[in-house]
Motif scaffolding. Structure first.
Motif, PDB file in Angstrom:
ATOM      1  N   UNK A  94       0.805  -1.224   0.000  1.00 44.75           N
ATOM      2  CA  UNK A  94       0.000   0.000   0.000  1.00 44.75           C
ATOM      3  C   UNK A  94       0.835   1.270   0.000  1.00 44.75           C
ATOM      4  N   UNK A  95       2.113   1.169   0.355  1.00 45.78           N
ATOM      5  CA  UNK A  95       2.949   2.369   0.437  1.00 45.78           C
ATOM      6  C   UNK A  95       4.134   2.339  -0.522  1.00 45.78           C
ATOM      7  N   UNK A  96       4.317   1.254  -1.242  1.00 49.63           N
ATOM      8  CA  UNK A  96       5.443   1.156  -2.175  1.00 49.63           C
ATOM      9  C   UNK A  96       5.399   2.277  -3.194  1.00 49.63           C
ATOM     10  N   UNK A  97       6.555   2.896  -3.404  1.00 51.14           N
ATOM     11  CA  UNK A  97       6.644   3.987  -4.360  1.00 51.14           C
ATOM     12  C   UNK A  97       6.292   5.344  -3.782  1.00 51.14           C
ATOM     13  N   UNK A  98       5.715   5.367  -2.578  1.00 52.20           N
ATOM     14  CA  UNK A  98       5.336   6.640  -1.941  1.00 52.20           C
ATOM     15  C   UNK A  98       6.126   6.900  -0.663  1.00 52.20           C
ATOM     16  N   UNK A  99       6.423   5.848   0.082  1.00 50.78           N
ATOM     17  CA  UNK A  99       7.138   5.980   1.361  1.00 50.78           C
ATOM     18  C   UNK A  99       8.563   5.468   1.209  1.00 50.78           C
ATOM     19  N   UNK A 100       9.477   6.091   1.941  1.00 50.58           N
ATOM     20  CA  UNK A 100      10.869   5.639   1.968  1.00 50.58           C
ATOM     21  C   UNK A 100      11.352   5.572   3.406  1.00 50.58           C
ATOM     22  N   UNK A 101      11.847   4.403   3.801  1.00 49.55           N
ATOM     23  CA  UNK A 101      12.419   4.241   5.131  1.00 49.55           C
ATOM     24  C   UNK A 101      13.928   4.345   5.025  1.00 49.55           C
ATOM     25  N   UNK A 102      14.541   5.009   5.994  1.00 49.66           N
ATOM     26  CA  UNK A 102      15.996   5.132   6.034  1.00 49.66           C
ATOM     27  C   UNK A 102      16.429   5.182   7.490  1.00 49.66           C
ATOM     28  N   UNK A 103      17.733   5.087   7.723  1.00 51.92           N
ATOM     29  CA  UNK A 103      18.229   5.128   9.088  1.00 51.92           C
ATOM     30  C   UNK A 103      19.615   5.739   9.132  1.00 51.92           C
ATOM     31  N   UNK A 104      19.921   6.291  10.297  1.00 50.75           N
ATOM     32  CA  UNK A 104      21.242   6.818  10.592  1.00 50.75           C
ATOM     33  C   UNK A 104      21.769   5.994  11.758  1.00 50.75           C
ATOM     34  N   UNK A 105      22.620   5.033  11.460  1.00 52.19           N
ATOM     35  CA  UNK A 105      23.098   4.125  12.509  1.00 52.19           C
ATOM     36  C   UNK A 105      23.914   4.852  13.575  1.00 52.19           C
ATOM     37  N   UNK A 106      24.622   5.880  13.180  1.00 48.40           N
ATOM     38  CA  UNK A 106      25.440   6.624  14.143  1.00 48.40           C
ATOM     39  C   UNK A 106      24.579   7.341  15.178  1.00 48.40           C
ATOM     40  N   UNK A 107      23.353   7.692  14.767  1.00 43.15           N
ATOM     41  CA  UNK A 107      22.461   8.430  15.666  1.00 43.15           C
ATOM     42  C   UNK A 107      21.314   7.558  16.172  1.00 43.15           C
ATOM     43  N   UNK A 108      21.346   6.252  15.874  1.00 39.03           N
ATOM     44  CA  UNK A 108      20.289   5.323  16.329  1.00 39.03           C
ATOM     45  C   UNK A 108      18.906   5.848  15.958  1.00 39.03           C
ATOM     46  N   UNK A 109      18.772   6.339  14.759  1.00 39.69           N
ATOM     47  CA  UNK A 109      17.536   6.987  14.324  1.00 39.69           C
ATOM     48  C   UNK A 109      17.032   6.367  13.021  1.00 39.69           C
ATOM     49  N   UNK A 110      15.719   6.216  12.944  1.00 39.70           N
ATOM     50  CA  UNK A 110      15.072   5.741  11.717  1.00 39.70           C
ATOM     51  C   UNK A 110      14.091   6.803  11.257  1.00 39.70           C
ATOM     52  N   UNK A 111      13.949   6.912   9.947  1.00 38.30           N
ATOM     53  CA  UNK A 111      13.089   7.915   9.348  1.00 38.30           C
ATOM     54  C   UNK A 111      12.055   7.241   8.441  1.00 38.30           C
ATOM     55  N   UNK A 112      10.943   7.934   8.231  1.00 43.57           N
ATOM     56  CA  UNK A 112       9.968   7.496   7.243  1.00 43.57           C
ATOM     57  C   UNK A 112       9.534   8.735   6.462  1.00 43.57           C
ATOM     58  N   UNK A 113       9.986   8.822   5.227  1.00 46.45           N
ATOM     59  CA  UNK A 113       9.567   9.897   4.338  1.00 46.45           C
ATOM     60  C   UNK A 113       8.293   9.445   3.640  1.00 46.45           C
ATOM     61  N   UNK A 114       7.237  10.220   3.809  1.00 46.06           N
ATOM     62  CA  UNK A 114       5.936   9.859   3.255  1.00 46.06           C
ATOM     63  C   UNK A 114       5.516  10.917   2.247  1.00 46.06           C
ATOM     64  N   UNK A 115       5.412  10.518   1.012  1.00 48.95           N
ATOM     65  CA  UNK A 115       5.008  11.409  -0.075  1.00 48.95           C
ATOM     66  C   UNK A 115       3.680  10.961  -0.659  1.00 48.95           C
ATOM     67  N   UNK A 116       3.066  11.856  -1.413  1.00 50.07           N
ATOM     68  CA  UNK A 116       1.783  11.550  -2.072  1.00 50.07           C
ATOM     69  C   UNK A 116       0.798  10.938  -1.086  1.00 50.07           C
ATOM     70  N   UNK A 117       0.669  11.562   0.057  1.00 50.58           N
ATOM     71  CA  UNK A 117      -0.165  11.016   1.123  1.00 50.58           C
ATOM     72  C   UNK A 117      -1.634  10.988   0.726  1.00 50.58           C
ATOM     73  N   UNK A 118      -2.316   9.956   1.209  1.00 50.45           N
ATOM     74  CA  UNK A 118      -3.735   9.752   0.925  1.00 50.45           C
ATOM     75  C   UNK A 118      -4.510   9.736   2.245  1.00 50.45           C
ATOM     76  N   UNK A 119      -5.792  10.043   2.219  1.00 49.92           N
ATOM     77  CA  UNK A 119      -6.591   9.977   3.461  1.00 49.92           C
ATOM     78  C   UNK A 119      -6.497   8.609   4.138  1.00 49.92           C
ATOM     79  N   UNK A 120      -6.358   7.556   3.383  1.00 56.09           N
ATOM     80  CA  UNK A 120      -6.272   6.226   3.987  1.00 56.09           C
ATOM     81  C   UNK A 120      -4.935   5.975   4.687  1.00 56.09           C
ATOM     82  N   UNK A 121      -3.994   6.889   4.566  1.00 55.25           N
ATOM     83  CA  UNK A 121      -2.748   6.790   5.331  1.00 55.25           C
ATOM     84  C   UNK A 121      -2.914   7.326   6.756  1.00 55.25           C
ATOM     85  N   UNK A 122      -4.060   7.920   7.045  1.00 55.62           N
ATOM     86  CA  UNK A 122      -4.321   8.446   8.377  1.00 55.62           C
ATOM     87  C   UNK A 122      -4.252   7.333   9.412  1.00 55.62           C
TER      88      UNK A 122
END
Length: 121
Positions: free
Chosen positions: A62-90
Motif C-alpha cells: 500500500x505504500x510502495x513507491x510513496x514511502x521511503x524508510x531510512x536510518x542513521x546508525x550513528x544516531x540510532x535513528x530511523x526515518x519514514x519519508x511519506x510522499x503523495x499522502x492519501x486519506x487512507x494513510x491516516x
C-alpha cells in the motif's frame, strides 16, 4: 532503559508529504531491524516498512513507491519519508526496533509511543 521517541506527525492535505523520525536512546550496544507500523481506529496494527542494519528495505504494498524508510546508525535513528499522502494513510504511526543493550545477552523488541498522522481530503 531503552526509549524510542517518534516525532514529525501532523495534519497534511492529500498529496502532501511528512517525514517521521524515531530516535532510540539508552545504553544501546546494537540495533538490528527497525520498523514503522501504523494503526487506524478499530483496525489492527500493520507493518508499513522495515530496514535492516545493512539498510535492506521492505515495504507494504500500500505504500510502495510513496514511502521511503531510512536510518542513521550513528544516531540510532530511523526515518519514514511519506510522499503523495492519501486519506487512507491516516493512522497512529509507531516505531519498532530490535535492540541489544550492553547489559543483556540478546535483543529485545521495543516500541515508541506513536505519532498521529492525519491526511485530509
Amino acid at each position: 532503559q531503552v526509549q524510542l521517541v517518534e516525532s514529525g506527525g501532523g495534519l497534511v492535505q492529500a498529496g502532501g508529504s511528512l517525514r517521521l523520525s524515531c530516535a532510540a536512546s539508552g545504553w544501546i550496544f546494537s540495533i538490528n531491524a527497525m520498523r514503522w507500523y501504523r494503526q487506524s481506529p478499530g483496525k489492527q496494527r500493520d507493518l508499513v516498512a522495515t530496514i535492516t542494519s545493512g539498510h535492506i528495505t521492505n515495504y507494504a504494498d500500500s505504500v510502495k513507491g510513496r514511502f521511503t524508510i531510512s536510518r542513521d546508525n550513528a544516531k540510532n535513528t530511523v526515518f519514514l519519508q511519506m510522499n503523495s499522502l492519501k486519506p487512507e494513510d491516516t493512522a497512529v504511526y509507531y516505531c519498532n526496533a530490535d535492540i541489544k543493550q550492553f547489559s543483556t545477552t540478546r535483543e529485545y523488541e521495543y516500541w515508541g509511543q506513536g505519532t498521529q498522522v492525519t491526511v485530509s481530503s
